[in-house]
Design a protein around this motif. Structure first.
Motif, short mmCIF file in Angstrom:
data_model
loop_
_atom_site.label_atom_id
_atom_site.label_comp_id
_atom_site.label_asym_id
_atom_site.label_seq_id
_atom_site.Cartn_x
_atom_site.Cartn_y
_atom_site.Cartn_z
N ARG A 325 -22.69 -38.11 -32.19
CA ARG A 325 -22.75 -36.66 -32.40
C ARG A 325 -22.07 -35.83 -31.32
O ARG A 325 -21.58 -34.76 -31.58
N TYR A 326 -22.08 -36.34 -30.10
CA TYR A 326 -21.39 -35.65 -29.01
C TYR A 326 -21.25 -36.64 -27.87
O TYR A 326 -21.82 -37.72 -27.89
N GLY A 327 -20.49 -36.27 -26.88
CA GLY A 327 -20.31 -37.15 -25.73
C GLY A 327 -19.26 -38.22 -25.96
O GLY A 327 -18.52 -38.19 -26.94
N TYR A 328 -19.24 -39.18 -25.04
CA TYR A 328 -18.18 -40.20 -25.02
C TYR A 328 -18.29 -41.16 -26.21
O TYR A 328 -19.38 -41.56 -26.61
N ARG A 329 -17.13 -41.50 -26.78
CA ARG A 329 -17.06 -42.57 -27.78
C ARG A 329 -15.95 -43.55 -27.37
O ARG A 329 -14.87 -43.13 -26.96
N CYS A 330 -16.26 -44.85 -27.49
CA CYS A 330 -15.27 -45.87 -27.11
C CYS A 330 -14.08 -45.84 -28.07
O CYS A 330 -14.17 -45.31 -29.17
N GLU A 331 -12.99 -46.45 -27.65
CA GLU A 331 -11.79 -46.56 -28.51
C GLU A 331 -11.99 -47.66 -29.55
O GLU A 331 -12.55 -48.72 -29.23
N ASP A 332 -11.51 -47.43 -30.75
CA ASP A 332 -11.42 -48.45 -31.81
C ASP A 332 -12.67 -49.31 -32.00
O ASP A 332 -12.62 -50.54 -31.89
N PRO A 333 -13.82 -48.71 -32.26
CA PRO A 333 -15.01 -49.53 -32.49
C PRO A 333 -14.83 -50.39 -33.74
O PRO A 333 -14.30 -49.90 -34.75
N LYS A 334 -15.26 -51.65 -33.66
CA LYS A 334 -15.03 -52.51 -34.83
C LYS A 334 -16.15 -52.38 -35.86
O LYS A 334 -15.95 -52.63 -37.04
N ASP A 335 -17.34 -52.00 -35.41
CA ASP A 335 -18.42 -51.68 -36.35
C ASP A 335 -19.39 -50.74 -35.65
O ASP A 335 -19.17 -50.39 -34.48
N LEU A 336 -20.47 -50.35 -36.33
CA LEU A 336 -21.36 -49.34 -35.76
C LEU A 336 -22.03 -49.84 -34.48
O LEU A 336 -22.16 -49.12 -33.50
N ASN A 337 -22.46 -51.12 -34.48
CA ASN A 337 -23.12 -51.66 -33.30
C ASN A 337 -22.16 -51.70 -32.10
O ASN A 337 -22.54 -51.40 -30.98
N ALA B 130 -18.56 -29.52 -34.15
CA ALA B 130 -17.31 -29.40 -33.38
C ALA B 130 -17.37 -30.25 -32.10
O ALA B 130 -16.34 -30.59 -31.52
N LEU B 131 -18.59 -30.61 -31.68
CA LEU B 131 -18.76 -31.43 -30.48
C LEU B 131 -18.58 -32.92 -30.76
O LEU B 131 -18.46 -33.72 -29.84
N ALA B 132 -18.59 -33.29 -32.03
CA ALA B 132 -18.63 -34.72 -32.39
C ALA B 132 -17.26 -35.37 -32.19
O ALA B 132 -16.23 -34.73 -32.41
N PRO B 133 -17.28 -36.66 -31.78
CA PRO B 133 -16.01 -37.38 -31.66
C PRO B 133 -15.26 -37.42 -32.99
O PRO B 133 -14.03 -37.37 -33.02
N ALA B 134 -16.01 -37.51 -34.11
CA ALA B 134 -15.36 -37.51 -35.42
C ALA B 134 -16.33 -36.93 -36.44
O ALA B 134 -17.46 -37.42 -36.58
N ALA B 135 -15.92 -35.87 -37.11
CA ALA B 135 -16.75 -35.26 -38.15
C ALA B 135 -15.83 -34.74 -39.24
O ALA B 135 -14.69 -34.33 -38.97
N GLU B 136 -16.33 -34.76 -40.47
CA GLU B 136 -15.50 -34.31 -41.57
C GLU B 136 -16.42 -33.82 -42.69
O GLU B 136 -17.41 -34.48 -43.00
N GLN B 137 -16.10 -32.71 -43.26
CA GLN B 137 -16.85 -32.16 -44.40
C GLN B 137 -18.36 -32.16 -44.14
O GLN B 137 -19.15 -32.57 -45.01
N GLY B 138 -18.74 -31.77 -42.94
CA GLY B 138 -20.17 -31.68 -42.65
C GLY B 138 -20.83 -33.01 -42.32
O GLY B 138 -22.04 -33.08 -42.19
N LEU B 139 -20.04 -34.07 -42.18
CA LEU B 139 -20.63 -35.38 -41.91
C LEU B 139 -20.10 -35.93 -40.58
O LEU B 139 -18.94 -35.71 -40.23
N PHE B 140 -20.97 -36.65 -39.87
CA PHE B 140 -20.53 -37.37 -38.67
C PHE B 140 -19.90 -38.68 -39.11
O PHE B 140 -20.51 -39.42 -39.90
N LEU B 141 -18.73 -38.98 -38.63
CA LEU B 141 -18.05 -40.21 -39.06
C LEU B 141 -18.31 -41.35 -38.09
O LEU B 141 -18.21 -41.19 -36.88
N VAL B 142 -18.64 -42.51 -38.67
CA VAL B 142 -18.81 -43.74 -37.88
C VAL B 142 -18.08 -44.86 -38.63
O VAL B 142 -17.71 -44.68 -39.79
N PRO B 143 -17.86 -46.01 -37.99
CA PRO B 143 -17.22 -47.12 -38.72
C PRO B 143 -18.03 -47.49 -39.96
O PRO B 143 -19.26 -47.32 -39.99
#
Lengths: 484, 147
Positions: A325-337, B130-143
């Motif tokens: 949600r905020y703060g540092y994120r690593c480069e190219d994570p391969k999955d959520l964990n 706006a603070l998120a490393p990746a967000a789109e259409q109101g969602l936080f993006l993760v792998p």
């Protein structure tokens, strides 16, 4: 102007001896010229400071000026500031720009104070030497080979180097009092719940408390008047009537009962530090106080209890830093964990990771009772020691730290040695009591501090005692060498 | 200092029966085993026991997984040693007699304050995202989590 106290600055601004813009520029110039020696600031907010100073001058001209109108101060970079990077000394939050102000920051803004910038600190307030900051160590203005203490080392160094007249700070296990001691300043940790924790980035929620670092007890009283408030947004804030801490500064100390715990003068205390502290306590006798030896029998257990409770709470609090949600994120994570693990592994420094792991261990299934519950029980025993003591005395006094400032690297490779640095301050946090450190002399050219501990909500009594001491001594007027 | 907590630890273990290793058993359901030493002369044995409260490489791996923190392979031994040192420090707690003492969570034993059930926050989703490393259409993006 940079040698004036807050009380003198308020007076000078109101009598138009200088304007807030002049004063603020003077401090900004000093920071630009001198802070490379100390590394006390992470972020200097020049534009905001000058805009606030200009607005303050307008209010001063109309006569409608709040308490700290036009007075420049620095905020520890743990307090969220709307639109200004708030790093908490960590790579994890190097890019974090909060969308809101901490209540403490709001209180100072409402009081007309001018924000010079955000000052350095140990990462997530975990440390006693300021060596764990992502932004590099802060140097002690008294001796730049030595640490300024921590975690509020930037707050202390900035005030000691006269790069701010006062600074906000926080204290979880001694992080206001120990750096104040090592930098020759006055530092006050109020009663738990007196100052709002809202917007103050959490380390150990049941111990964290904000307070000021200043040059005098009078300034600490002025600063606390603005800082203390009841805040609905902090569910642990205590709804206790606010008082004017400057009103009782001049009360007589005749008959004040001072308790000196024998456990605070045991093995491990530098003999010269002990001598300065004892001499200071004798000054209080001259002021009419009665001194008696007391016992706080569970003192030895305070560091062990703290290093269960603080890491346990830290491991829970810092779970929010997940790279999503905020703060540092690593480069190219391969999955959520992988995203979680590498963002946290790369974003946190060694000491923070160590405490999260210790906390995770202490809270893990099967170990909760043996560690966390046991520590919380010991915590009550430690508090009860003080409750018993305060039946007989008004203020407890002893050393703040075991020695004057130590050199960089002296303890950084041995976490347990670093943890024991806070042996005299931690019990106060565990008990929730107010504690203070004031300068009481020099050892080898470096300051040492006298600690004063009061009963719940007895900040006024501590400030009164400290102020009276400062009326008859000049330790607080000593400044670090090379302060131009 | 080392001697001090060894001494206190000795008392602790007698008092703290449930967690004692005197019965040569680790507590149930614990992810980390307390290592017990071979039988020796009693004092030596107890001292050895305290110094053997030790987290090893596999413990660090478990902890790192629980805490979702990657620990670089090159630092695992160092981390294990420093956590062992910290646990030796906190083990002094076992010396305290806490029978019948209620755990303390808040210095003033305050209870959770309640508030009226009304909306006090405004919706600031865009500012927060706006603070998120990746967000789109109101969602936080993760792998991708689900195939």
């Amino acid at each position: 102007m940079h040698n004036l106290t807050i009380a003198e600055l308020i007076h000078g601004l109101r009598n138009q001896e200088f304007s807030s813009v002049e004063l603020t520029r003077h401090y900004l110039d000093r920071i630009a010229r001198l802070d490379s020696r100390y590394n006390s600031y992470i972020t200097v907010t020049e534009d905001i400071a000058l805009a606030q100073a200009k607005a303050a001058d307008e209010r001063l001209a109309t006569g409608d000026a709040p308490a700290l109108c036009g007075v420049p101060i620095a905020h520890k970079d743990i307090f969220c500031t709307n639109g200004i990077r708030t790093s908490c000394g960590s790579k994890m939050l190097d890019n974090f720009i909060p969308p809101y102000d901490a209540t403490v920051v709001e209180n100072y803004r409402n009081a007309g104070a001018v924000m010079l910038g955000k000052v350095n600190m140990d990462e997530f307030a975990m440390g006693s030497s300021n060596e764990s900051s992502f932004y590099g160590p802060v140097k002690n203005p008294w001796n730049t080979n030595c640490v300024p203490g921590g975690s509020s080392g930037g707050s202390a160094a900035a005030v000691a180097a006269h790069l701010a007249p006062a600074a906000t700070a926080t204290d979880t296990g001694g992080s206001i009092r120990q750096p104040a001691s090592l930098c020759g300043l006055t530092g006050l940790k109020p009663t738990y719940g007196r100052v709002s924790r809202w917007g103050m980035i959490a380390f150990a929620s049941s111990l964290d408390q904000g307070g000021p670092i200043t040059r005098t007890a009078e300034d600490a009283a002025i600063m606390l008047n603005t800082m203390a408030s009841f805040d609905d947004k902090d569910s642990t804030c205590v709804d206790q009537p606010l008082e004017d801490y400057t009103a009782t500064l001049n009360d007589s100390l005749q008959g004040l009962r001072i308790g000196v715990p024998k456990e605070y003068f045991g093995e491990g205390l530098d003999p010269q530090t002990a001598e300065r502290v004892q001499a200071a306590i004798q000054e209080f006798e001259k002021l009419g106080a009665e001194v008696k030896e007391i016992s706080l029998p569970h003192t030895d257990l305070s560091v062990p209890a703290y290093y269960v409770i603080a890491p346990a709470e830290c491991s829970a609090n810092l779970s929010r830093f997940d790279g999503v949600r905020y703060g540092y994120r690593c480069e190219d994570p391969k999955d959520l964990n992988d995203l979680y693990k590498r963002s946290r592994g790369e974003g946190f420094g060694e000491e923070v990771k160590r405490r999260i792991l210790v906390g995770s261990y202490a809270l893990s299934a099967g170990y909760y009772d043996a560690y966390y519950r046991k520590a919380q029980q010991v915590r009550r025993l430690i508090k009860q020691d003080f409750v018993d003591a305060f039946n007989d005395v008004d203020v407890v006094m002893g050393p703040t730290a075991t020695s004057p400032a130590f050199e960089f690297g002296a303890k950084s490779s041995d976490p347990v040695a670093m943890y024991l640095e806070d042996i005299y301050t931690i019990a106060t946090n565990l008990a929730g009591l107010p504690g203070m450190s004031i300068p009481c002399g020099l050892v080898d050219g470096k300051p040492v501090g006298l600690q004063l501990i009061g009963n719940f909500f007895a900040e006024g009594k501590l400030l009164n005692a400290a102020h009276q001491f400062q009326q008859v001594t000049d330790h607080h007027q000593q400044t670090a060498p090379d302060i131009d | 200092m080392n001697e001090l907590y060894q001494r206190q630890g000795f008392r602790a273990r007698r008092k703290y029966g449930n967690f004692s290793a005197l019965n040569h058993k680790s507590p149930r359901n614990t992810p980390f085993k307390r290592k017990t030493g071979p039988k020796r002369r009693f004092t030596q044995w107890v001292q050895a026991l305290i110094s053997e409260i030790k987290v090893d490489r596999s413990d660090i791996a478990k902890l790192a997984e629980l805490a979702r923190i990657e620990i670089a392979e090159t630092t695992v031994d160092e981390v294990a040693k420093s956590i062992t040192d910290v646990l030796a420090l906190v083990d002094q707690l076992q010396a305290a007699d806490t029978d019948g003492i209620a755990p303390m969570a808040h210095p003033l034993d305050a209870t959770q304050r309640l508030r009226a059930d009304v909306v006090t926050e405004t919706n600031r989703r865009e500012e927060f995202q706006a603070l998120a490393p990746a967000a789109e259409q109101g969602l936080f993006l993760v792998p991708k989590v689900i195939d």
